[in-house]
Design a protein around this motif. Structure first.
Motif, PDB file in Angstrom:
ATOM      1  N   THR A  33       0.832  -1.191   0.000  1.00 47.16           N
ATOM      2  CA  THR A  33       0.000   0.000   0.000  1.00 47.16           C
ATOM      3  C   THR A  33       0.873   1.250   0.000  1.00 47.16           C
ATOM      4  OG1 THR A  33      -1.831  -1.094   1.139  1.00 47.16           O
ATOM      5  CG2 THR A  33      -1.764   1.312   1.251  1.00 47.16           C
ATOM      6  N   PHE A  34       0.514   2.188  -0.848  1.00 45.52           N
ATOM      7  CA  PHE A  34       1.250   3.436  -0.990  1.00 45.52           C
ATOM      8  C   PHE A  34       0.283   4.592  -0.764  1.00 45.52           C
ATOM      9  CE2 PHE A  34       3.046   0.192  -3.707  1.00 45.52           C
ATOM     10  CZ  PHE A  34       4.410   0.236  -3.434  1.00 45.52           C
ATOM     11  N   VAL A  35       0.661   5.513   0.118  1.00 42.96           N
ATOM     12  CA  VAL A  35      -0.174   6.675   0.414  1.00 42.96           C
ATOM     13  C   VAL A  35       0.209   7.810  -0.518  1.00 42.96           C
ATOM     14  CG1 VAL A  35      -0.795   8.374   2.181  1.00 42.96           C
ATOM     15  CG2 VAL A  35      -0.448   5.978   2.811  1.00 42.96           C
ATOM     16  N   GLY A  36      -0.797   8.466  -1.088  1.00 41.76           N
ATOM     17  CA  GLY A  36      -0.533   9.579  -1.978  1.00 41.76           C
ATOM     18  C   GLY A  36      -0.227  10.855  -1.207  1.00 41.76           C
ATOM     19  N   VAL A  38      -0.754  14.643  -0.223  1.00 42.82           N
ATOM     20  CA  VAL A  38      -1.859  15.592  -0.208  1.00 42.82           C
ATOM     21  C   VAL A  38      -1.626  16.638  -1.298  1.00 42.82           C
ATOM     22  CG1 VAL A  38      -3.032  17.359   1.162  1.00 42.82           C
ATOM     23  CG2 VAL A  38      -2.273  15.233   2.239  1.00 42.82           C
ATOM     24  N   PRO A  39      -2.627  16.958  -2.083  1.00 39.17           N
ATOM     25  CA  PRO A  39      -2.449  17.970  -3.127  1.00 39.17           C
ATOM     26  C   PRO A  39      -1.881  19.273  -2.579  1.00 39.17           C
ATOM     27  CG  PRO A  39      -4.524  16.846  -3.441  1.00 39.17           C
ATOM     28  CD  PRO A  39      -3.977  16.360  -2.127  1.00 39.17           C
ATOM     29  N   ASN A  40      -0.859  19.758  -3.277  1.00 42.93           N
ATOM     30  CA  ASN A  40      -0.222  21.039  -2.973  1.00 42.93           C
ATOM     31  C   ASN A  40       0.599  21.027  -1.689  1.00 42.93           C
ATOM     32  OD1 ASN A  40       0.055  23.593  -4.266  1.00 42.93           O
ATOM     33  ND2 ASN A  40      -1.052  24.545  -2.593  1.00 42.93           N
ATOM     34  N   ALA A  41       0.833  19.846  -1.104  1.00 49.37           N
ATOM     35  CA  ALA A  41       1.676  19.750   0.088  1.00 49.37           C
ATOM     36  C   ALA A  41       3.100  19.374  -0.320  1.00 49.37           C
ATOM     37  CB  ALA A  41       1.117  18.704   1.049  1.00 49.37           C
ATOM     38  N   SER A  42       4.031  19.465   0.619  1.00 43.70           N
ATOM     39  CA  SER A  42       5.406  19.056   0.347  1.00 43.70           C
ATOM     40  C   SER A  42       5.430  17.559   0.066  1.00 43.70           C
ATOM     41  CB  SER A  42       6.313  19.381   1.534  1.00 43.70           C
ATOM     42  OG  SER A  42       6.362  20.775   1.752  1.00 43.70           O
ATOM     43  N   PRO A  43       6.010  17.129  -1.068  1.00 43.91           N
ATOM     44  CA  PRO A  43       5.941  15.717  -1.449  1.00 43.91           C
ATOM     45  C   PRO A  43       6.882  14.837  -0.646  1.00 43.91           C
ATOM     46  CG  PRO A  43       7.237  16.936  -3.054  1.00 43.91           C
ATOM     47  CD  PRO A  43       6.674  17.955  -2.095  1.00 43.91           C
ATOM     48  N   THR A  44       6.449  13.591  -0.461  1.00 48.20           N
ATOM     49  CA  THR A  44       7.294  12.543   0.097  1.00 48.20           C
ATOM     50  C   THR A  44       7.256  11.368  -0.875  1.00 48.20           C
ATOM     51  OG1 THR A  44       5.430  11.655   1.360  1.00 48.20           O
ATOM     52  CG2 THR A  44       6.842  13.252   2.471  1.00 48.20           C
ATOM     53  N   GLY A  45       8.061  10.347  -0.615  1.00 46.34           N
ATOM     54  CA  GLY A  45       8.169   9.229  -1.537  1.00 46.34           C
ATOM     55  C   GLY A  45       6.871   8.463  -1.696  1.00 46.34           C
ATOM     56  N   THR A  46       6.445   8.240  -2.940  1.00 49.62           N
ATOM     57  CA  THR A  46       5.243   7.481  -3.243  1.00 49.62           C
ATOM     58  C   THR A  46       5.272   7.092  -4.717  1.00 49.62           C
ATOM     59  OG1 THR A  46       2.817   7.452  -3.139  1.00 49.62           O
ATOM     60  CG2 THR A  46       3.858   9.510  -3.827  1.00 49.62           C
ATOM     61  N   VAL A  47       4.328   6.252  -5.122  1.00 45.34           N
ATOM     62  CA  VAL A  47       4.240   5.845  -6.531  1.00 45.34           C
ATOM     63  C   VAL A  47       3.125   6.586  -7.256  1.00 45.34           C
ATOM     64  CG1 VAL A  47       5.123   3.550  -5.967  1.00 45.34           C
ATOM     65  CG2 VAL A  47       2.648   3.925  -6.059  1.00 45.34           C
ATOM     66  N   ILE A  48       2.361   7.415  -6.511  1.00 48.27           N
ATOM     67  CA  ILE A  48       1.245   8.164  -7.083  1.00 48.27           C
ATOM     68  C   ILE A  48       1.723   9.561  -7.480  1.00 48.27           C
ATOM     69  CG2 ILE A  48      -1.075   9.076  -6.673  1.00 48.27           C
ATOM     70  CD1 ILE A  48      -1.376   6.989  -4.442  1.00 48.27           C
ATOM     71  N   ARG A  49       1.470   9.958  -8.707  1.00 46.29           N
ATOM     72  CA  ARG A  49       1.853  11.289  -9.149  1.00 46.29           C
ATOM     73  C   ARG A  49       0.985  12.329  -8.441  1.00 46.29           C
ATOM     74  NH1 ARG A  49       4.129  11.127 -15.396  1.00 46.29           N
ATOM     75  NH2 ARG A  49       5.741   9.577 -14.907  1.00 46.29           N
ATOM     76  N   GLN A  50       1.633  13.297  -7.808  1.00 47.64           N
ATOM     77  CA  GLN A  50       0.943  14.273  -6.977  1.00 47.64           C
ATOM     78  C   GLN A  50       0.308  15.373  -7.811  1.00 47.64           C
ATOM     79  OE1 GLN A  50       3.467  16.553  -4.375  1.00 47.64           O
ATOM     80  NE2 GLN A  50       1.810  17.061  -2.962  1.00 47.64           N
ATOM     81  N   ILE A  51      -0.952  15.709  -7.490  1.00 46.77           N
ATOM     82  CA  ILE A  51      -1.612  16.850  -8.106  1.00 46.77           C
ATOM     83  C   ILE A  51      -1.537  18.038  -7.161  1.00 46.77           C
ATOM     84  CG2 ILE A  51      -3.125  15.420  -9.523  1.00 46.77           C
ATOM     85  CD1 ILE A  51      -5.363  15.930  -7.474  1.00 46.77           C
ATOM     86  N   ASP A  52      -1.936  19.221  -7.649  1.00 40.10           N
ATOM     87  CA  ASP A  52      -1.814  20.402  -6.795  1.00 40.10           C
ATOM     88  C   ASP A  52      -3.157  21.006  -6.406  1.00 40.10           C
ATOM     89  OD1 ASP A  52      -2.659  21.733  -9.079  1.00 40.10           O
ATOM     90  OD2 ASP A  52      -0.965  23.132  -9.145  1.00 40.10           O
ATOM     91  N   ASP A  53      -4.255  20.351  -6.781  1.00 41.95           N
ATOM     92  CA  ASP A  53      -5.570  20.897  -6.462  1.00 41.95           C
ATOM     93  C   ASP A  53      -6.598  19.775  -6.482  1.00 41.95           C
ATOM     94  OD1 ASP A  53      -8.108  22.460  -6.600  1.00 41.95           O
ATOM     95  OD2 ASP A  53      -6.763  24.151  -6.934  1.00 41.95           O
TER      96      ASP A  53
END
Length: 296
Positions: A33-36, A38-53
């Motif tokens: 399990t990989f946690v995404g 939060v949009p527009n937050a400081s990124p951490t390691g994950t396999v989900i591409r982060q959105i900003d909104d």
């Protein structure tokens, strides 16, 4: 006057605007399990591409239809095998269960070629469809509605897919205001994979599409009133499921405690009780529409 009224309202009265939108909160690939982020937050390691909104993508030609609002590369890649289940858990803008309940769910994949998907630019990628699901039964509830309990949408990686680097793209199309052109709300999310195995299945050239590019705002599955005639056959936008995908029959959930799974996605409502609460920084307190009304 409008600005003064809005400023006098308590912030909690504006929160439903945000909660009605959402994002991919986590994904389970096989047993991992990989946690995404939060949009527009400081990124951490994950396999989900982060959105900003958390707002939906509007318009079939919108560049963000590719992987979501200003989606950024993810740092990690999930190991997967043909036949693995990928469970997509969508949340609303306040990190609660997904709220929309009318519209299809579709899943695409694209090959990243010889490079890792953590560095692959998907904006010009060629995508093939591996799953599509609409109503559970003719005229009945949509499969999307099963996620309102916190359940994931489960998709099976094709059992005969060739090994390689892939992005799997899960897409929700909310149709509650799709009676007018431009009303459909798109929620795409992309997950980076490396698929093993010894399969040989690949799509044909005529099954490949670009996103955006595969849809039109006037397609019958995008410009549609899903309430006036619920018994009407729904026409899925985009290409057909790729021919090499084995056993792409539709699965349905029979109750909150059991579900039948197949190579198409289905929300397994039995997993709702297993959804873990996460304390997170809330994304975008106000939607873009509200931000434009409230003086900064």
């Amino acid at each position: 006057m409008i600005s003064a009224i809005l400023l006098s309202l308590p912030l909690v009265s504006l929160l439903p605007v945000v909660s009605a939108h959402g994002w991919l909160g986590s994904v389970t690939v096989g047993t991992q399990t990989f946690v995404g982020n939060v949009p527009n937050a400081s990124p951490t390691g994950t396999v989900i591409r982060q959105i900003d909104d958390v707002d939906p993508v509007k318009g079939a030609s919108n560049a963000f239809l590719n992987c979501g609002q200003n989606a950024q590369l993810a740092s990690d890649v999930a190991e997967a095998n043909p036949g693995d289940t990928v469970a997509f858990t969508w949340v609303n803008g306040d990190d609660g269960p997904w709220v929309h309940n009318a519209g299809p769910m579709q899943t695409y994949m694209t090959s990243c070629g010889s490079q890792s998907c953590s560095s692959f630019d998907s904006s010009t990628a060629s995508w093939f469809k591996i799953q599509e699901q609409g109503r559970i039964t003719p005229g009945g509830d949509w499969a999307m509605s099963l996620m309102n309990t916190g359940a994931p949408a489960n998709v099976t990686i094709p059992s005969n897919i060739a090994p390689g680097n892939y992005i799997i793209r899960h897409e929700l199309i909310a149709l509650q205001i799709a009676q007018t052109e431009g009303g459909a709300e798109f929620y795409p999310a992309c997950v980076q994979l490396k698929v093993g195995g010894t399969g040989t299945g690949t799509p044909s050239e005529d099954e490949l599409v670009q996103l955006p590019g595969a849809y039109s705002d006037t397609d019958p599955g995008i410009l549609v009133d899903v309430y006036s005639n619920p018994d009407a056959d729904y026409v899925f936008p985009g290409p057909a499921v790729a021919a090499f995908v084995a056993g792409n029959s539709t699965a349905t959930s029979s109750s909150a405690s059991s579900a039948t799974t197949s190579s198409s996605a289905v929300a397994s409502s039995s997993s709702a009780s297993c959804k873990k609460h996460r304390d997170v920084v809330r994304p975008r307190t106000l939607s873009r529409v509200m931000k434009n009304l409230v003086p900064q």
